[in-house]
Design a protein around this motif. Structure first.
Motif, PDB file in Angstrom:
ATOM      1  N   VAL A 358       0.849  -1.262  -0.107  1.00  0.00           N
ATOM      2  CA  VAL A 358      -0.182  -0.091  -0.100  1.00  0.00           C
ATOM      3  C   VAL A 358       0.863   1.318   0.028  1.00  0.00           C
ATOM      4  N   THR A 359       1.813   1.197   0.755  1.00  0.00           N
ATOM      5  CA  THR A 359       2.858   2.409   1.022  1.00  0.00           C
ATOM      6  C   THR A 359       3.465   2.271  -0.467  1.00  0.00           C
ATOM      7  N   PHE A 360       3.951   1.638  -1.027  1.00  0.00           N
ATOM      8  CA  PHE A 360       4.713   1.549  -2.303  1.00  0.00           C
ATOM      9  C   PHE A 360       3.864   2.137  -3.311  1.00  0.00           C
ATOM     10  N   VAL A 361       2.686   1.774  -3.642  1.00  0.00           N
ATOM     11  CA  VAL A 361       1.661   2.175  -4.668  1.00  0.00           C
ATOM     12  C   VAL A 361       1.399   3.567  -4.556  1.00  0.00           C
ATOM     13  N   ILE A 362       1.015   3.736  -3.147  1.00  0.00           N
ATOM     14  CA  ILE A 362       0.513   5.355  -3.043  1.00  0.00           C
ATOM     15  C   ILE A 362       1.773   5.963  -3.198  1.00  0.00           C
ATOM     16  N   ALA A 363       2.941   6.184  -2.641  1.00  0.00           N
ATOM     17  CA  ALA A 363       4.284   6.832  -3.110  1.00  0.00           C
ATOM     18  C   ALA A 363       4.450   7.059  -4.435  1.00  0.00           C
ATOM     19  N   ALA A 364       4.230   5.594  -5.424  1.00  0.00           N
ATOM     20  CA  ALA A 364       4.575   5.721  -6.555  1.00  0.00           C
ATOM     21  C   ALA A 364       3.573   6.636  -7.233  1.00  0.00           C
ATOM     22  N   SER A 365       2.397   6.709  -7.171  1.00  0.00           N
ATOM     23  CA  SER A 365       1.304   7.403  -7.802  1.00  0.00           C
ATOM     24  C   SER A 365       1.756   8.738  -8.037  1.00  0.00           C
ATOM     25  N   GLY A 366       2.209   9.354  -7.152  1.00  0.00           N
ATOM     26  CA  GLY A 366       2.391  10.774  -7.213  1.00  0.00           C
ATOM     27  C   GLY A 366       1.478  11.808  -6.979  1.00  0.00           C
ATOM     28  N   VAL A 367       0.268  11.136  -6.293  1.00  0.00           N
ATOM     29  CA  VAL A 367      -0.857  12.092  -6.170  1.00  0.00           C
ATOM     30  C   VAL A 367      -0.686  12.957  -5.026  1.00  0.00           C
ATOM     31  N   THR A 368      -1.168  14.009  -5.145  1.00  0.00           N
ATOM     32  CA  THR A 368      -1.359  15.355  -4.216  1.00  0.00           C
ATOM     33  C   THR A 368      -2.745  15.696  -3.648  1.00  0.00           C
ATOM     34  N   ILE A 369      -2.902  15.488  -2.412  1.00  0.00           N
ATOM     35  CA  ILE A 369      -3.968  15.670  -1.703  1.00  0.00           C
ATOM     36  C   ILE A 369      -3.985  16.728  -0.807  1.00  0.00           C
ATOM     37  N   ALA A 370      -4.814  17.860  -0.846  1.00  0.00           N
ATOM     38  CA  ALA A 370      -4.667  18.922  -0.072  1.00  0.00           C
ATOM     39  C   ALA A 370      -3.433  19.568  -0.137  1.00  0.00           C
ATOM     40  N   GLY A 371      -2.750  19.513  -1.237  1.00  0.00           N
ATOM     41  CA  GLY A 371      -1.310  20.456  -1.243  1.00  0.00           C
ATOM     42  C   GLY A 371      -0.458  19.556  -0.864  1.00  0.00           C
ATOM     43  N   ILE A 372      -0.481  18.424  -0.373  1.00  0.00           N
ATOM     44  CA  ILE A 372       0.708  17.517   0.232  1.00  0.00           C
ATOM     45  C   ILE A 372       0.755  16.316  -0.816  1.00  0.00           C
ATOM     46  N   GLY A 373       2.298  16.229  -0.968  1.00  0.00           N
ATOM     47  CA  GLY A 373       2.536  14.861  -2.120  1.00  0.00           C
ATOM     48  C   GLY A 373       2.339  13.460  -1.353  1.00  0.00           C
ATOM     49  N   SER A 374       2.598  12.714  -2.360  1.00  0.00           N
ATOM     50  CA  SER A 374       2.176  11.262  -1.933  1.00  0.00           C
ATOM     51  C   SER A 374       3.306  10.620  -1.166  1.00  0.00           C
ATOM     52  N   ALA A 375       4.104  11.265  -0.529  1.00  0.00           N
ATOM     53  CA  ALA A 375       5.308  10.480   0.151  1.00  0.00           C
ATOM     54  C   ALA A 375       4.463  10.506   1.372  1.00  0.00           C
ATOM     55  N   PHE A 376       3.922  11.578   2.014  1.00  0.00           N
ATOM     56  CA  PHE A 376       3.466  11.476   3.216  1.00  0.00           C
ATOM     57  C   PHE A 376       2.170  10.565   3.360  1.00  0.00           C
ATOM     58  N   TRP A 377       1.286  10.982   2.423  1.00  0.00           N
ATOM     59  CA  TRP A 377       0.289   9.799   2.456  1.00  0.00           C
ATOM     60  C   TRP A 377       0.531   8.441   2.297  1.00  0.00           C
ATOM     61  N   ALA A 378       1.622   7.984   1.672  1.00  0.00           N
ATOM     62  CA  ALA A 378       1.961   6.734   1.644  1.00  0.00           C
ATOM     63  C   ALA A 378       2.186   6.224   3.111  1.00  0.00           C
ATOM     64  N   LEU A 379       3.108   7.175   3.654  1.00  0.00           N
ATOM     65  CA  LEU A 379       3.453   6.727   4.869  1.00  0.00           C
ATOM     66  C   LEU A 379       2.359   6.409   5.840  1.00  0.00           C
ATOM     67  N   VAL A 380       1.606   7.537   5.854  1.00  0.00           N
ATOM     68  CA  VAL A 380       0.248   7.379   6.646  1.00  0.00           C
ATOM     69  C   VAL A 380      -0.603   6.248   6.732  1.00  0.00           C
ATOM     70  N   MET A 381      -1.034   5.964   5.159  1.00  0.00           N
ATOM     71  CA  MET A 381      -1.777   4.953   4.974  1.00  0.00           C
ATOM     72  C   MET A 381      -1.006   3.613   5.235  1.00  0.00           C
ATOM     73  N   GLY A 382       0.312   3.543   5.213  1.00  0.00           N
ATOM     74  CA  GLY A 382       0.866   2.285   5.368  1.00  0.00           C
ATOM     75  C   GLY A 382       0.752   1.867   6.723  1.00  0.00           C
ATOM     76  N   LEU A 383       0.974   2.953   7.570  1.00  0.00           N
ATOM     77  CA  LEU A 383       1.195   2.614   9.106  1.00  0.00           C
ATOM     78  C   LEU A 383      -0.397   2.266   9.582  1.00  0.00           C
ATOM     79  N   ILE A 384      -1.415   2.970   8.906  1.00  0.00           N
ATOM     80  CA  ILE A 384      -2.779   2.741   9.238  1.00  0.00           C
ATOM     81  C   ILE A 384      -3.181   1.316   8.879  1.00  0.00           C
ATOM     82  N   THR A 385      -2.802   0.768   7.542  1.00  0.00           N
ATOM     83  CA  THR A 385      -3.058  -0.566   7.246  1.00  0.00           C
ATOM     84  C   THR A 385      -2.123  -1.421   7.847  1.00  0.00           C
ATOM     85  N   ARG A 386      -0.865  -1.151   8.380  1.00  0.00           N
ATOM     86  CA  ARG A 386      -0.201  -2.137   9.138  1.00  0.00           C
ATOM     87  C   ARG A 386      -0.836  -2.278  10.729  1.00  0.00           C
ATOM     88  N   ALA A 387      -1.199  -1.384  11.072  1.00  0.00           N
ATOM     89  CA  ALA A 387      -1.909  -1.405  12.419  1.00  0.00           C
ATOM     90  C   ALA A 387      -3.268  -2.174  12.494  1.00  0.00           C
TER      91      ALA A 387
END
Length: 393
Positions: A358-387
């Protein structure tokens, strides 16, 4: 072998090792650094300034740490961090906001040296997620040689072939050799009149930018840049030196690199840190049989970085005259090894593979949400998914 000759060789051994350390570190990743700075809004002059300023910070920091502690401590710019910038793109506030994020990154590195709990917090981030984020961020850059070859095979093929052949015999010199091949191609392009060179910008210069702070840049650039720099550079760099019997002065190293980054960020410095991959070149027995004399190799590397930095503007000028795709090809080839090791690390933990994916796919997507790049969202979603998934019965 006469004693005098053997003695001369031993004296010159760490000096030559330091020169090699700097040459490999600089030529194997400067294209990635330029790509990262340009991606977040730097002009060619500002990118050249960043390359020059980073070389100066590394030179001064290496000489100080190596001489002060008599250890082969070498510094580097954050290549993974630059790759992250290349995948992030321009954020709200543009280049001044990116500069503000670099300042925050430097201060966070200083805080890590002072407050041990912050370092422990970073170390608590699962390696699989940090590496998955890095792999996703650099994937687009690693694809560049493929797309460039498809568009212009006659120009790109020589670079790729040289890289492949040198990798077979001396992997350490593969990327520098690829850059050499690219330089030849660029030279031919200039001679034949296919490219223009701006000869007014061949000397090194510092271009200062007043930093601005936006929450998008702080969250989207500073936080991921700090995490990647710590997880992929400072911590492994300390481990490499430890493997050769050296205990890194952690607080001093973080102070030198963090303050150096924060103070020179207005000149375009995104992050300076402990060297990781190239650290072994100055710390290994090949640098000198006597571990107590290997610090000389680090000092030699620092002085070489200073000399290389003087040519930064000319280098950027040459890059500006390059045929389309050739610099991106060198950058992509430089990151293939990082991509391979990151993918291997993120998939090693079977229990956390879904979260890493999940982390890899989101980071590779290059999406920007609320002006924030994909690296941050990848880590957030990765931590949520893992937990979430690790609580499964």
């Amino acid at each position: 072998m006469p004693d005098d000759t053997a003695s001369t060789i031993k004296r010159s051994q760490p000096i030559s090792a330091g020169i090699v350390t700097a040459l490999v570190g600089f030529t194997s990743s400067f294209a990635v650094v330029l790509a990262g700075l340009r991606s977040v809004g730097a002009t060619p002059a500002q990118a050249a300034s960043g390359l020059f300023a980073m070389s100066l910070v590394m030179a001064v920091g290496i000489v100080f740490l190596a001489y002060r502690y008599r250890m082969p401590i070498t510094l580097a710019w954050s290549t993974p961090g630059a790759a992250l910038l290349a995948g992030t793109g321009v954020v709200a506030g543009g280049w001044p906001a990116a500069i503000g994020a670099f300042v925050v990154t430097g201060l966070a590195i200083v805080a890590t040296g002072i407050w041990s709990k912050l370092g422990s917090l970073i170390a608590s981030i699962p390696v699989s997620l940090a590496q998955a984020m890095l792999a996703g961020v650099i994937l687009p850059l690693c694809v560049e040689p493929v797309t460039a070859f498809a568009d212009n095979p006659a120009v790109i093929a020589p670079v790729v072939v040289v890289w492949l052949l040198i990798t077979r015999f001396s992997p350490r010199w593969a990327v520098p050799a690829a850059f050499g091949a690219a330089a030849v191609v660029i030279g031919i392009s200039i001679i034949t009149g296919d490219s223009d060179v701006d000869t007014s910008r061949l000397g090194p210069s510092i271009v200062l930018t007043t930093p601005q702070w936006t929450w998008q840049a702080t969250i989207g650039i500073a936080l991921p840049l700090y995490i990647v720099t710590m997880a992929s550079q400072n911590i492994p760099g300390s481990a490499v030196l430890a493997s050769y019997g050296y205990t890194v002065p952690w607080r001093s190293s973080m102070a030198v690199t963090g303050i150096g980054t924060a103070v020179t960020a207005p000149a375009g410095v995104h992050a300076v840190n402990l060297a990781a991959i190239s650290a072994a070149l100055a710390a290994a027995p090949a640098a000198h049989p006597d571990p107590k004399k290997r610090w000389i190799a680090a000092v030699s590397a620092g002085l070489t970085y200073f000399v290389l930095g003087l040519g930064s503007a000319a280098l950027v000028t040459m890059v500006g005259a390059a045929p389309t795709g050739i610099v991106e090809t060198v950058a992509g080839l430089a990151l293939l090894g990082v991509l391979a090791s990151s993918l291997a690390a993120c998939l090693r933990d079977e229990r956390g593979r879904e979260a890493a994916a999940v982390t890899f796919v989101i980071a590779a997507s290059g999406v920007t949400i609320a002006g924030i790049g994909s690296a941050f969202w990848a880590l957030v979603m990765g931590l949520i998914t893992r937990a979430t998934l690790l609580t499964r019965s």
